[in-house]
Design an enzyme around this catalytic site. Structure first.
Site, PDB file in Angstrom:
ATOM      1  CB  ILE A 488      -1.123   0.394   1.221  1.00  0.00           C
ATOM      2  CG1 ILE A 488      -0.714  -0.171   2.240  1.00  0.00           C
ATOM      3  CG2 ILE A 488      -2.099  -1.516   1.311  1.00  0.00           C
ATOM      4  CD1 ILE A 488      -1.110   0.654   3.603  1.00  0.00           C
ATOM      5  N   GLY A 489       2.354   1.377  -0.147  1.00  0.00           N
ATOM      6  CA  GLY A 489       3.100   2.218  -0.384  1.00  0.00           C
ATOM      7  C   GLY A 489       4.195   2.287   0.171  1.00  0.00           C
ATOM      8  CB  SER A 492       6.271  -3.711   3.003  1.00  0.00           C
ATOM      9  OG  SER A 492       5.271  -2.991   3.411  1.00  0.00           O
ATOM     10  CB  ALA A 529      -1.291  -3.631  13.515  1.00  0.00           C
ATOM     11  CB  SER A 530       3.372  -0.769  13.029  1.00  0.00           C
ATOM     12  OG  SER A 530       2.685   0.326  13.164  1.00  0.00           O
ATOM     13  NE  ARG A 531       0.153  -8.691  10.087  1.00  0.00           N
ATOM     14  CZ  ARG A 531      -0.189  -9.521   9.508  1.00  0.00           C
ATOM     15  NH1 ARG A 531       0.382  -9.232   8.305  1.00  0.00           N
ATOM     16  NH2 ARG A 531       0.551 -10.903   9.611  1.00  0.00           N
ATOM     17  CD  GLU A 721      -0.432   1.489  13.073  1.00  0.00           C
ATOM     18  OE1 GLU A 721      -1.714   2.339  13.510  1.00  0.00           O
ATOM     19  OE2 GLU A 721       0.072   0.470  13.499  1.00  0.00           O
TER      20      GLU A 721
END
Ligand code: FES
Ligand code: FES
Lengths: 763, 160
Positions: A488-489, A492, A529-531, A721
């Protein structure tokens, strides 16, 4: 030694995105495709008595019209919480595609699929709806009054509390409260803001009457989206295929699950029309009818000793969740957990979080997930306590900040903590010692402020964190990594491939990632969740061990050497450095993989393993300039020090931090969704919503505090986040330092600031 | 009623009959399938749809399609030449100026128009000129840096 982890590898999707080749949902054009438009409620609360589509249906080019009368009435929750909620908690399923009651201005009533978007929009005008208006309620306090209009009588009978009160208890705050000697109390208000990601919500649904549904989607969680759709349409999940195309134009939490209702509506229409249907939200629909950040207020109280030691924390949060639950309940948990009670040594904690239904646009997940609200409340109270004690706010924070080895109340340990370093580094970068507490008199006054906090590296154990992946060595010796994480940006997918290439021992050029697609990649809960990097990386590192073992075992036989002496380095099978001589001739994996395939052997590993959680820590410092005549605040510099463990790709990590900083600046100073009774939210466009632009970007310094998390893959923790969380506290603290006025309400618009300046200093 | 439109897009002459009420961005995306040009708002408020027409950056979402008559249009798809990225594209990739990428084509086209006109912009000029573009992901800093670096490279290339 890693070859890729820790390096600024240019992101792998950069080329696609810089050349316009990269596909997003809005770029999908299928043969025979129809276009959709949606009819929305003009009332904040009303019964839908009837929906007459007879005139609209007659229009040339109209192919299908979906209403509550011809679509499933299944109750669902449009967010991933529908499938990620851990027992014994239950998700609140309070949404339908179209229902008998509309609960906010903009709620869906009907949808048209037509040959062109223009025809679909025209057809909406011919749909006749009879409404019976109901009393509505717009804010938390009114909604909690006895006899208030009931927004969701079936789900919060008798009151408007969504999902019950969220409680956190640690130690005994009540019993120990009076052991403190100094007591600070603050009440802060925070506005509703909007994610405003650049790509609006959208979906292209392609239903095959044989019973298969394929949906191109802007979701940030393909698998949960698939499961939600399967439930709504009562189909086996295996017949629902959700796919990012593969790119998604931003997320920031707003599409954890479905993208508002884009996928559900496009699918409903496609099922009726038996043709592909594209539904792209207009910017105004995106602003007015998808989840936003919760507005509300939080009362914080700290009990402390005279020497500054914290004794207890008492927090009550009241958040406006709007018409539907979505992720509101979980969010109130994070507000209380990471937001207010995660960064300091509080031996006693009492938290009650009230998430309240109102007849407004729904509030849900937005970068930081309740932590920015919690941090603003707590940090305001810490500053207040510092003032009462006559202490430097930085000093008081350093005294009480968590550190390595501390115990806390969370159900997982503090795996690593460099919060002290973050505070010191941020303060140093902003010039705290020289600048703080300078009394000023002129028109332009400067000040510095600081805030800190913590967050998560995934959703566990508060909600399910599940990731599955497989890795396979292809016939040419390349590595295929497959997991349904989205891109999503943040980058990752680049970071994960850096991890995989290092963990397996192949060149990154020979590694590929199949992601964002439920038909080609195994279950992953998606990006939230920054996961993503932390959780999926955790699994890949473990899978790599098994994959290497498989390769060595086969190579051992094939090369007639002891497998335990083998290593895989940069795509070559070699003898381990410390293996006894003679060392083997380096054998390319490409050769070995080909030979293995010829002999019916494939190197493939698949698995599922979720980590616990590793808290990242951070501190931000801000320097601002306040114009006493106009009330204008200019942020001169933001310094952000982050303990994210190891930065897999420092430039991408900086990107996440800077991104959060500017969003945090918008939150502190200007962004605000303003409600007009009878009309709905005023902010239906970028023009009416004051996003920060390039000319206002302050100097930013992102400091990646060197760390290593023992649980994270290659030492990684979450970061996505964090940049959003302590920014508003730092800026508001800096304003107080500059002009001696503490603001308890954001955003600090010039009007609000000037009014206060006049109150305090006179005209 | 359709009208005849003759225009040049990325060096290719195009002749089509179009609905004159159409906006240029829809012509590019829906008819020519040049989907690199993005739509963030369709109201002239975000810059995602920026293209270069006759040398100037324009917002294709508010531009009536017939304005393209006899015009020279450059979209993001036309920037890479002979398999070589334009230095702005290259610097965006290397400098971390791209995240979700949805604002990227518009930013790159805006930056190209800016550098064509002013090869040595100051930091302030870049910020000023590109402040009509919204990016929700990057925080803008890396975009500014990428544009300045690309400017430097373009100047060097010219000197060579
Ligand atoms: S899409 Fe044209 S300016 Fe936003
Ligand atoms: S990179 Fe996502 S909006 Fe700019």
């Amino acid at each position: 030694m890693t070859k890729y982890v820790g390096k600024n590898i240019p992101r792998l999707d950069g080329y696609d995105k810089a050349t316009g080749r990269g596909l997003y949902t809005t770029d999908i054009y299928l043969p025979h495709m129809l276009h959709a438009a949606v009819l929305r409620s003009p009332y904040a609360h009303a019964k839908v008595i009837s929906v007459d589509v007879s005139e609209a249906e007659k229009m040339e080019g109209v192919v299908a019209i979906a209403t509550k009368d011809n679509t499933p009435r299944t109750y669902f929750n449009a967010t991933a919480s529908m499938f990620l909620t851990n027992l014994p908690d239950k998700p609140v399923l309070d949404q339908q595609i179209f229902s008998d009651v509309v609960r906010y201005i903009g709620d869906e009533v009907a949808a048209v699929a037509a040959e062109t978007e223009a025809i679909a929009k025209e057809a909406l005008k011919k749909i006749k709806v009879v409404y019976e208006e109901l009393p509505a309620v717009y804010n938390v306090d009114d909604a909690m009054k006895d006899g208030a209009p009931q927004v969701q009588p079936d789900f919060s009978p008798g009151n408007n509390v969504c999902g019950g009160v969220v409680k956190i208890r640690y130690g005994d705050a009540e019993a120990n409260w009076d052991k403190g000697e100094v007591f600070a109390e603050t009440k802060v208000y925070m506005q509703r803001i909007k994610q405003a990601q650049l790509e609006t919500h959208g979906a292209v649904a392609d239903y095959n009457p044989k019973g298969h549904l394929k949906v191109y989607s802007t979701t940030q969680t393909p698998y949960p989206a698939k499961m939600i759709l399967a439930t709504i349409f009562d189909m086996p999940a295996s017949n629902v295929h959700v796919k990012n195309p593969p790119y998604v134009g931003g997320g920031f939490g707003v599409r954890i699950g479905l993208s508002a209702k884009a996928e559900a509506i496009a699918s409903a229409l496609s099922i009726l029309a038996k043709r592909p249907v594209k539904y792209i939200y207009s910017r105004s629909e995106d602003f007015l009818t998808s989840d936003s950040r919760h507005e509300g207020y939080i009362v914080s109280k700290i009990s402390a000793m005279k020497d500054g030691t914290f004794v207890a924390l008492d927090t009550r949060a009241y958040m406006n969740t709007g018409a539907y639950a979505t992720l509101g309940v979980e969010l109130a948990g994070v507000t209380g957990a990471n937001g207010t009670s995660g960064a300091y040594r509080f031996p006693n904690i009492h938290y009650d979080g009230y998430v309240i239904y109102t007849n407004q646009e729904t509030a849900g997940a937005f970068r930081g997930f309740g932590a920015p609200q919690g941090a603003f409340a707590l940090e305001t109270c810490v500053d207040q306590l510092a003032k009462q004690l006559g202490r430097d706010p930085l000093d008081l924070r350093l005294q009480n900040a968590l550190r390595d080895g501390d115990e806390w109340w969370f159900p997982y340990p503090i795996t690593s903590c460099k919060l002290m370093d973050c505070l010191k580094e941020a303060a140093k970068s902003i010039g705290w010692d020289e600048k703080r507490g300078k009394k000023q008199t002129g028109t332009i006054r400067r000040g510095v402020g600081i805030g800190c906090g913590t967050h998560v590296s995934n959703g566990a154990p508060f909600c399910l964190d599940y990731n599955a992946a497989f890795m396979r060595i292809e016939v040419d010796g390349s590595l295929l990594v497959s997991s349904a994480v989205p891109e999503i940006g943040p980058g990752s997918t680049t970071g994960l491939l850096q991890i995989a290439a290092d963990a397996v021992g192949v060149p990154m050029e020979n590694a590929r990632f199949a992601f964002g697609d439920t038909d080609v990649a195994p279950f992953d809960v998606g990006s939230h969740a920054s996961r993503t990097l932390y959780s999926a990386g955790y699994l890949l590192v473990r899978l790599a061990v098994d994959l290497r073992e498989q390769i060595f075992e086969w190579a051992g036989k094939f090369l007639d050497v002891d497998p335990s002496t083998l290593d895989l380095v940069d795509g070559q099978i070699v003898s381990k450095c410390d293996a006894a001589e003679p060392h083997i001739e380096p054998t390319p994996l490409s050769y070995l993989a080909h030979q293995a395939h010829l002999r019916a052997k494939q190197f493939v590993v698949s698995g599922c393993k979720a980590p616990t959680n590793s808290p990242p820590f951070h501190a931000h410092a801000a320097e601002v300039e306040v114009d006493m005549e106009t009330g204008m605040i200019k942020v001169l510099k933001l310094a952000a020090a982050h303990d994210v463990g190891v930065a897999v790709n420092p430039i991408l990590v900086e990107g996440q931090i800077e991104s959060g900083l500017i969003m945090g600046l918008g939150y502190a100073l200007r962004e605000e969704m303003t409600y007009q009774e009878g009309k709905g939210f005023y902010n239906d466009s970028y023009h009416k919503y004051m996003l920060p632009t390039m000319d206002e970007t302050p100097e930013m310094e992102s400091i990646i505090v060197e760390g290593f998390d023992p649980d994270g893959p290659f030492g990684v923790k979450g970061v996505g986040e964090c940049g959003m969380i302590p920014t508003a506290p730092a800026i508001v603290g800096a304003v107080e330092d500059a002009i001696g006025i503490r603001f308890y309400e954001i955003p600090l618009t010039p009007g609000r600031v000037l009014k206060k300046i006049k109150e305090v200093y006179g005209d | 009623m359709k009208e005849r439109l003759v225009t040049t897009v990325n060096g290719r002459r195009i002749e089509r009959y179009v609905d004159p009420s159409m906006r240029l961005v829809d012509f590019l995306r829906d008819e020519l399938l040049l989907t690199g040009t993005k739509i963030g708002c369709k109201q002239g408020e975000c810059g995602a749809c920026t293209i270069i027409m006759n040398g100037t950056a324009v917002l294709s979402c508010i531009m009536p399609v017939m304005k393209a008559m006899d015009a020279e249009i450059l979209t993001i798809e036309g920037l890479e030449k002979d398999g070589k990225l334009h230095p702005i594209q290259d610097e965006f990739i290397k400098g971390g100026a791209i995240q979700c990428g949805f604002c990227t084509p518009g930013f790159i086209m805006g930056a190209k128009a800016l550098l064509d006109e002013n090869p040595s912009p100051t930091s302030e000029e870049v910020r000023e000129e590109l402040s009509g573009h919204i990016c929700r992901c990057t925080g803008y800093k890396k975009i500014e840096d990428a544009v300045l670096k690309a400017a430097e490279r373009l100047r060097e290339e010219k000197d060579d």
